[in-house]
Scaffold this motif. Structure first.
Motif, PDB file in Angstrom:
ATOM      1  N   VAL B 487       0.836  -1.202   0.000  1.00  0.00           N
ATOM      2  CA  VAL B 487       0.000   0.000   0.000  1.00  0.00           C
ATOM      3  C   VAL B 487       0.872   1.254   0.000  1.00  0.00           C
ATOM      4  CG1 VAL B 487      -1.653   1.340   1.365  1.00  0.00           C
ATOM      5  CG2 VAL B 487      -2.001  -1.104   1.061  1.00  0.00           C
ATOM      6  N   GLN B 488       1.979   1.215   0.718  1.00  0.00           N
ATOM      7  CA  GLN B 488       2.829   2.400   0.720  1.00  0.00           C
ATOM      8  C   GLN B 488       3.344   2.689  -0.683  1.00  0.00           C
ATOM      9  OE1 GLN B 488       6.819   2.584   2.021  1.00  0.00           O
ATOM     10  NE2 GLN B 488       6.469   4.328   3.378  1.00  0.00           N
ATOM     11  N   GLU B 489       3.747   1.646  -1.388  1.00  0.00           N
ATOM     12  CA  GLU B 489       4.257   1.792  -2.745  1.00  0.00           C
ATOM     13  C   GLU B 489       3.147   2.293  -3.690  1.00  0.00           C
ATOM     14  OE1 GLU B 489       7.088   1.433  -4.315  1.00  0.00           O
ATOM     15  OE2 GLU B 489       6.362   1.273  -6.401  1.00  0.00           O
ATOM     16  N   ASP B 490       1.941   1.740  -3.532  1.00  0.00           N
ATOM     17  CA  ASP B 490       0.832   2.132  -4.406  1.00  0.00           C
ATOM     18  C   ASP B 490       0.308   3.538  -4.097  1.00  0.00           C
ATOM     19  OD1 ASP B 490       0.857  -0.156  -5.856  1.00  0.00           O
ATOM     20  OD2 ASP B 490      -0.826  -1.122  -4.813  1.00  0.00           O
ATOM     21  N   ALA B 491       0.526   3.983  -2.871  1.00  0.00           N
ATOM     22  CA  ALA B 491       0.134   5.340  -2.455  1.00  0.00           C
ATOM     23  C   ALA B 491      -1.310   5.716  -2.790  1.00  0.00           C
ATOM     24  CB  ALA B 491       1.098   6.371  -3.042  1.00  0.00           C
ATOM     25  N   PRO B 492      -2.291   4.938  -2.316  1.00  0.00           N
ATOM     26  CA  PRO B 492      -3.683   5.352  -2.531  1.00  0.00           C
ATOM     27  C   PRO B 492      -4.052   6.556  -1.677  1.00  0.00           C
ATOM     28  CG  PRO B 492      -3.610   3.421  -1.106  1.00  0.00           C
ATOM     29  CD  PRO B 492      -2.194   3.676  -1.564  1.00  0.00           C
ATOM     30  N   TRP B 493      -3.269   6.801  -0.644  1.00  0.00           N
ATOM     31  CA  TRP B 493      -3.467   7.946   0.239  1.00  0.00           C
ATOM     32  C   TRP B 493      -2.150   8.704   0.321  1.00  0.00           C
ATOM     33  CZ3 TRP B 493      -5.204   4.564   5.013  1.00  0.00           C
ATOM     34  CH2 TRP B 493      -6.447   3.957   4.736  1.00  0.00           C
ATOM     35  N   VAL B 494      -2.221   9.949   0.799  1.00  0.00           N
ATOM     36  CA  VAL B 494      -1.014  10.586   1.308  1.00  0.00           C
ATOM     37  C   VAL B 494      -1.011  10.300   2.806  1.00  0.00           C
ATOM     38  CG1 VAL B 494       0.229  12.731   1.696  1.00  0.00           C
ATOM     39  CG2 VAL B 494      -1.031  12.395  -0.438  1.00  0.00           C
ATOM     40  N   PHE B 495      -0.001   9.584   3.265  1.00  0.00           N
ATOM     41  CA  PHE B 495       0.073   9.225   4.689  1.00  0.00           C
ATOM     42  C   PHE B 495       0.663  10.411   5.432  1.00  0.00           C
ATOM     43  CE2 PHE B 495       1.089   5.673   1.867  1.00  0.00           C
ATOM     44  CZ  PHE B 495      -0.055   4.917   2.038  1.00  0.00           C
ATOM     45  N   VAL B 496      -0.081  11.010   6.333  1.00  0.00           N
ATOM     46  CA  VAL B 496       0.374  12.268   6.909  1.00  0.00           C
ATOM     47  C   VAL B 496       0.833  12.135   8.364  1.00  0.00           C
ATOM     48  CG1 VAL B 496      -0.232  14.672   7.402  1.00  0.00           C
ATOM     49  CG2 VAL B 496      -1.040  13.594   5.310  1.00  0.00           C
ATOM     50  N   ALA B 497      -0.084  11.763   9.268  1.00  0.00           N
ATOM     51  CA  ALA B 497       0.294  11.874  10.678  1.00  0.00           C
ATOM     52  C   ALA B 497      -0.364  10.804  11.540  1.00  0.00           C
ATOM     53  CB  ALA B 497      -0.093  13.255  11.211  1.00  0.00           C
ATOM     54  N   ASN B 498       0.319  10.447  12.618  1.00  0.00           N
ATOM     55  CA  ASN B 498      -0.271   9.638  13.688  1.00  0.00           C
ATOM     56  C   ASN B 498      -0.329  10.523  14.926  1.00  0.00           C
ATOM     57  OD1 ASN B 498       1.862   7.208  12.375  1.00  0.00           O
ATOM     58  ND2 ASN B 498      -0.354   7.046  12.240  1.00  0.00           N
ATOM     59  N   TRP B 499      -1.532  10.723  15.408  1.00  0.00           N
ATOM     60  CA  TRP B 499      -1.767  11.643  16.514  1.00  0.00           C
ATOM     61  C   TRP B 499      -1.256  11.053  17.821  1.00  0.00           C
ATOM     62  CZ3 TRP B 499      -6.921  11.978  19.449  1.00  0.00           C
ATOM     63  CH2 TRP B 499      -6.949  13.094  20.283  1.00  0.00           C
ATOM     64  N   LYS B 500      -0.657  11.918  18.647  1.00  0.00           N
ATOM     65  CA  LYS B 500      -0.326  11.523  20.014  1.00  0.00           C
ATOM     66  C   LYS B 500      -1.372  12.157  20.922  1.00  0.00           C
ATOM     67  CE  LYS B 500       3.892  13.116  19.627  1.00  0.00           C
ATOM     68  NZ  LYS B 500       5.255  13.548  19.979  1.00  0.00           N
ATOM     69  N   GLN B 501      -2.131  11.334  21.603  1.00  0.00           N
ATOM     70  CA  GLN B 501      -3.099  11.882  22.521  1.00  0.00           C
ATOM     71  C   GLN B 501      -2.346  12.536  23.681  1.00  0.00           C
ATOM     72  OE1 GLN B 501      -5.570   9.195  24.773  1.00  0.00           O
ATOM     73  NE2 GLN B 501      -7.370  10.357  24.206  1.00  0.00           N
ATOM     74  N   ASN B 502      -2.857  13.643  24.194  1.00  0.00           N
ATOM     75  CA  ASN B 502      -2.165  14.270  25.310  1.00  0.00           C
ATOM     76  C   ASN B 502      -3.126  14.576  26.443  1.00  0.00           C
ATOM     77  OD1 ASN B 502      -3.555  16.591  24.676  1.00  0.00           O
ATOM     78  ND2 ASN B 502      -1.854  17.507  23.587  1.00  0.00           N
ATOM     79  N   ALA B 503      -2.553  14.819  27.589  1.00  0.00           N
ATOM     80  CA  ALA B 503      -3.330  15.215  28.760  1.00  0.00           C
ATOM     81  C   ALA B 503      -2.401  16.006  29.655  1.00  0.00           C
ATOM     82  CB  ALA B 503      -3.869  13.997  29.497  1.00  0.00           C
ATOM     83  N   VAL B 504      -2.980  16.884  30.464  1.00  0.00           N
ATOM     84  CA  VAL B 504      -2.197  17.612  31.452  1.00  0.00           C
ATOM     85  C   VAL B 504      -2.778  17.287  32.816  1.00  0.00           C
ATOM     86  CG1 VAL B 504      -1.587  19.884  32.331  1.00  0.00           C
ATOM     87  CG2 VAL B 504      -1.627  19.484  29.900  1.00  0.00           C
ATOM     88  N   THR B 505      -1.889  17.047  33.797  1.00  0.00           N
ATOM     89  CA  THR B 505      -2.370  16.881  35.168  1.00  0.00           C
ATOM     90  C   THR B 505      -1.616  17.865  36.048  1.00  0.00           C
ATOM     91  OG1 THR B 505      -0.702  15.330  35.952  1.00  0.00           O
ATOM     92  CG2 THR B 505      -2.555  14.400  34.738  1.00  0.00           C
ATOM     93  N   THR B 506      -2.184  18.155  37.213  1.00  0.00           N
ATOM     94  CA  THR B 506      -1.436  18.950  38.180  1.00  0.00           C
ATOM     95  C   THR B 506      -0.449  18.016  38.880  1.00  0.00           C
ATOM     96  OG1 THR B 506      -2.943  18.491  39.985  1.00  0.00           O
ATOM     97  CG2 THR B 506      -3.459  20.379  38.613  1.00  0.00           C
ATOM     98  N   ASP B 507       0.497  18.592  39.633  1.00  0.00           N
ATOM     99  CA  ASP B 507       1.496  17.726  40.276  1.00  0.00           C
ATOM    100  C   ASP B 507       0.930  17.014  41.500  1.00  0.00           C
ATOM    101  OD1 ASP B 507       1.251  19.898  41.851  1.00  0.00           O
ATOM    102  OD2 ASP B 507       3.337  20.580  41.679  1.00  0.00           O
ATOM    103  N   ARG B 508      -0.347  17.244  41.805  1.00  0.00           N
ATOM    104  CA  ARG B 508      -0.962  16.491  42.902  1.00  0.00           C
ATOM    105  C   ARG B 508      -1.457  15.135  42.416  1.00  0.00           C
ATOM    106  NH1 ARG B 508      -5.603  20.083  44.685  1.00  0.00           N
ATOM    107  NH2 ARG B 508      -5.690  18.786  46.544  1.00  0.00           N
ATOM    108  N   VAL B 509      -1.402  14.901  41.114  1.00  0.00           N
ATOM    109  CA  VAL B 509      -1.904  13.648  40.541  1.00  0.00           C
ATOM    110  C   VAL B 509      -0.723  12.721  40.266  1.00  0.00           C
ATOM    111  CG1 VAL B 509      -3.130  12.653  38.579  1.00  0.00           C
ATOM    112  CG2 VAL B 509      -3.842  14.861  39.517  1.00  0.00           C
ATOM    113  N   GLU B 510      -0.828  11.485  40.733  1.00  0.00           N
ATOM    114  CA  GLU B 510       0.247  10.509  40.503  1.00  0.00           C
ATOM    115  C   GLU B 510      -0.270   9.288  39.761  1.00  0.00           C
ATOM    116  OE1 GLU B 510       2.197   9.500  44.177  1.00  0.00           O
ATOM    117  OE2 GLU B 510       2.409  11.616  44.686  1.00  0.00           O
TER     118      GLU B 510
END
Lengths: 315, 528
Positions: B487-510
């Motif tokens: 599939v990469q060779e055939d390129a039916p899509w432009v492969f762009v990105a894999n998302w990294k999910q993110n989160a923020v916690t306060t330093d009171r969270v372990e």
């Protein structure tokens, strides 16, 4: 008076029926159906068809309209797809929150607006008049959602005086002071534009009245300036201020959409925006009809109040 | 403003407004913006639809239900591989059509009713069997995850057997998906359609209350069969506006915030906060119309892959919240990912060469861009950056923008006669799902699939069909790896990105972690 009110109420029926048709047609015409919204990436034609059938959306449009209208007349607004609960329960709960917010904002803008208008008119072209006109102009020009965000930044994030958003504290809240703390910022942000409009119109209404003979007579008879302003002039000016208040009440109610989103106020405006994005047909339709009915009702109230104040208007 | 003190009446106005504020009970003392210890407050992106795991489809709702319910199996922490949970073990028949699960003993639902084979049967019958007395507690939009299940049978109190109509390798991984979480039959019988607001499961947290548009509260389950939860309660607050969510985090109103907008990440770099990232099974790509127009030529499709500066997209537009994608399968599927593949490099000269070779210089392209949508990241800035890159090598790209639901209505039925390319993103739980639904010849839109660009390669079709019925994971992995290379060779899509999910916690969270499955598991989290 009784027959006047009755006449106005009867004439509201075709308006409301028209609204049901319009909102139903708009929701039917906008692209994207609820099944696609629910299924997202998994919206294969097969899945969409099955889910639309499960949701009762496979019937012809006219049939769906009359089923909806018929149910609504019996008080059944249907069940929301996106919240999985009866539409009416949701609307009533949310409308309550909107009324608290819009009602407070309305009181703020009426009191401050009229007061500013009276002061400006009394000191026409004086320093106070110019200062008020300047502040009012800024108030009218700043979009309320922007003002809201700036208030959050200053009072909640930097100074930490007030909570950022919501209606009650998540923990240990629920009483009146807690509600007030959450209400201050959104209510003021919502009231600003309307305050400006009311101030300007009160000013011109007051100026007009202050030029009239009976004011001069009152002054000549030695009535105190405060009594002249608030007792004689303002009372006469109220006839032209009240319709403006009526319009602004509607304005505050619709303006609450932005404010509810910025401050995450659990009101009906935010509910409608979410419902439209999720193509939650019954919730949008029910919500719009409900809000429209309130709007019509406010208008009738304003007209009645006006005819009570000024007998010449009576029809 | 000192102007206020100028006249007696303006003084009065100021006093009146102050009195109004004071009358409302406002005290200007700094607010105790501290959240209580032992209670974790999570800022969510929306109000949940329901807390019935079989009825919900959104990540937002999954984040709550996975903490209240459990399935027969789950994704092992930090991976997308399946491990036992309510089932202690299982056997798969040689032909791959019978799955027999041995259930854990002594597990009870939060309402005190026992968890057993009958309960498992009730759950799947409710979802799949239209004659079931509680099928009307749906609809169950993702029931097709289990459409291969022909019957669910109780063998004995703690043994349950699924019979499939054909071998279906993703079955186990689908069981670990939130749609496979198990609910208490007694609670469904008691609450009917309102079960979604009165949820009962077996998980480490049990439902406490749902205040509409304010919070969903879950409490530690004191009778949990596994390790006790690390917090007394978790509160999920819906905060739909991203700016307001950031403000709540900055003012201490919430302890955890998910889906932090890339532009807001810098706010949380200092002490007091912890930013967590986790790549997941997400891929963001451009569907290319391989049926007609310039992209019918493989060289032109490859040229598009060379022409787009994906590094710049993930680092500048997405502020590092994604990684460059190499092919159709995200690296989060570690066991099935072909790590020998490198992403198409950014090489505008190579792109121009390929375009010249194909004779497609100056080709006009219609590009469908969405305004938002699940997993679409920042689609408008990404779309315009892509347009600029493609124009730079000699394409002539015209963007058409649509609101998400409208966009899906345009793209899912296929791009033929309308557009040459479209943005798209998928999050899946098994390496089978996306290529099977979007890259096979039999998945053309008119046959009920999502192959909106009409890519067709018999070799890929065969590999995917084989991988779906293979029950041996190594064998499946080999087939997927081969598929990715083709599939990469055939390129039916432009492969762009894999998302990294993110989160923020306060330093009171372990002990806070994000999972590659994108599910938010909070049982080990401690809040000081």
């Amino acid at each position: 008076m009784g027959s006047y009110i009755l006449k106005r109420l009867v004439s509201a029926i075709p308006v409301l029926l028209g609204i049901t048709v319009i909102v139903f047609l708009i929701m039917a015409m906008i692209p994207g159906d609820p099944a696609t919204a629910i299924l997202g990436s998994y919206a294969t034609p097969e899945n969409v068809e099955k889910l639309n059938r499960d949701l009762g959306l496979d019937k012809p449009l006219v049939v769906r309209y009359f089923i909806w209208l018929g149910n609504m007349l019996t008080g059944d607004f249907g069940r929301s797809f996106s919240l999985n609960r009866p539409v009416l329960d949701e609307i009533l709960e949310r409308f309550n929150a909107t009324l608290i917010l819009a009602g407070t904002a309305f009181v703020i803008c009426s009191v401050l607006g009229i007061l500013a208008g009276v002061i400006s008119a009394a000191k026409q072209y004086g320093f106070a008049d110019k200062a008020i006109t300047f502040v009012v102009l800024i108030g009218i020009s700043v979009p309320s959602f922007f003002l809201g965000m700036m208030m959050i930044l200053l009072f909640a994030v930097n100074l930490r005086w007030l909570p950022v958003s919501g209606m009650y504290a998540i923990y240990g809240g629920g009483d009146l002071p807690d509600l007030a703390k959450h209400l201050v910022m959104p209510a003021f942000a919502l009231a600003v534009v309307a305050t400006g409009v009311i101030a300007r119109l009160s000013r011109s209404a007051m100026l007009e009245v202050l030029r009239q003979d009976f004011i001069r007579t009152a002054r000549a008879k030695g009535v105190g300036e405060r009594k002249v302003l608030y007792g004689h002039a303002l009372r006469a000016a109220m006839v032209s201020i009240i319709p403006v208040l009526g319009i602004q009440a509607g304005f505050v109610l619709s303006g609450s959409v932005f404010i509810e989103i910025v401050f995450q106020w659990p009101g009906v405006g935010r509910m409608l925006v979410d419902a439209i994005l999720k193509r939650d047909l019954l919730l949008v339709q029910g919500g719009v009809v409900f809000v429209a009915a309130c709007y019509v009702f406010f208008n009738i109230c304003v007209d009645v109040a006006q005819s009570l104040l000024d007998p010449r208007i009576k029809t | 403003m000192s102007l206020i003190s100028l006249t007696r009446r303006s003084l009065f106005a100021a006093a009146a407004s102050t009195a109004l504020v004071a009358g409302l009970g406002f005290s200007p003392a700094p607010l105790a913006a501290q959240t209580p210890p032992g209670v974790l407050i999570v800022g969510q992106i929306a109000e949940p639809k329901s807390l019935d795991p079989a009825a919900v489809t959104a990540q937002n709702d999954f984040r709550i239900v996975v903490n209240m319910y459990e399935g027969l199996v789950r994704y092992a922490p930090g991976t997308l591989e399946v491990e036992p949970l309510l089932a202690e073990s299982w056997e798969v028949s040689d032909d791959g059509t019978e799955y027999t699960f041995m259930l854990k003993e002594g597990v009870t639902f939060h309402d005190g009713t026992p968890f057993n084979a009958e309960a498992v049967k009730f759950n799947f019958d409710r979802m799949l069997n239209e004659d079931h007395p509680f099928h009307n507690t749906g609809p169950f939009p993702l029931a097709f995850f289990f459409s291969a299940v022909q019957s669910t049978d109780v063998v004995d109190d703690l043994t349950v057997k699924f019979t499939l109509n054909e071998p279906y390798a993703p079955f186990l991984s689908n069981l670990a998906y939130p749609t496979g979480l198990l609910v208490s039959p007694a609670a469904v019988e008691a609450n009917g359609a309102d079960f979604g607001r009165n949820p009962v499961g077996t998980g480490p947290f049990k439902f406490a209350e749902w205040r509409s548009n304010e919070a969903v509260v879950v409490e530690k389950n004191p009778d949990y069969h596994g390790d006790m939860a690390g917090t007394e309660a978790v509160v999920f607050r819906p905060i739909t506006d991203a700016n307001t969510r950031v403000a709540e985090m900055l003012s201490g109103g919430i302890d955890v915030m998910v889906e932090v907008p890339p532009t807001a990440l810098s706010e949380f770099q200092g002490d007091g906060y912890q930013v967590v990232e986790q790549a997941g099974p997400h891929v963001w790509f451009l569907i290319l119309n391989a049926k007609e127009g310039p992209f019918a030529d493989k060289l032109v499709r490859q040229a598009a892959n060379y022409a787009i500066n994906k590094e710049a997209l993930v680092n500048e537009v997405l502020e590092g919240t994604a990684e460059v994608a190499a092919g159709p399968t995200p690296p989060a599927f570690a066991w099935a990912y072909n790590d020998e593949l490198d992403p198409y490099p950014y090489d505008p000269d190579k792109a121009k060469e390929l375009l010249a070779e194909a004779g497609a210089e100056g080709a006009e392209l219609t590009f469908y861009v969405t305004e938002g949508g699940s997993g679409m990241l920042d689609p408008i800035p990404m779309g315009t950056a892509i347009q600029a890159d493609l124009n730079a090598v000699g394409f002539d790209v015209k963007i058409e923008t649509y609101e998400w639901n409208t966009f899906l209505g345009e793209v899912n039925p296929g791009l033929e006669g309308k557009a040459d390319m479209a943005e798209m993103a998928w999050m899946t739980n098994d390496p089978d799902t996306l290529p099977f639904l979007a890259l096979r010849t039999e998945a053309f839109p008119d046959q009920g699939g999502f192959n909106s660009g009409y890519y067709s390669n018999p070799e890929v079709d065969e590999l995917l069909s084989k991988a779906r019925v293979a029950t041996d994971q190594d064998e499946r992995a080999a087939l997927y790896k081969e598929m990715q290379a083709i599939v990469q060779e055939d390129a039916p899509w432009v492969f762009v990105a894999n998302w990294k999910q993110n989160a923020v916690t306060t330093d009171r969270v372990e002990n806070f972690n994000l999972e590659p499955s994108f599910l938010l598991l909070l049982e080990d989290v401690v809040k000081n």
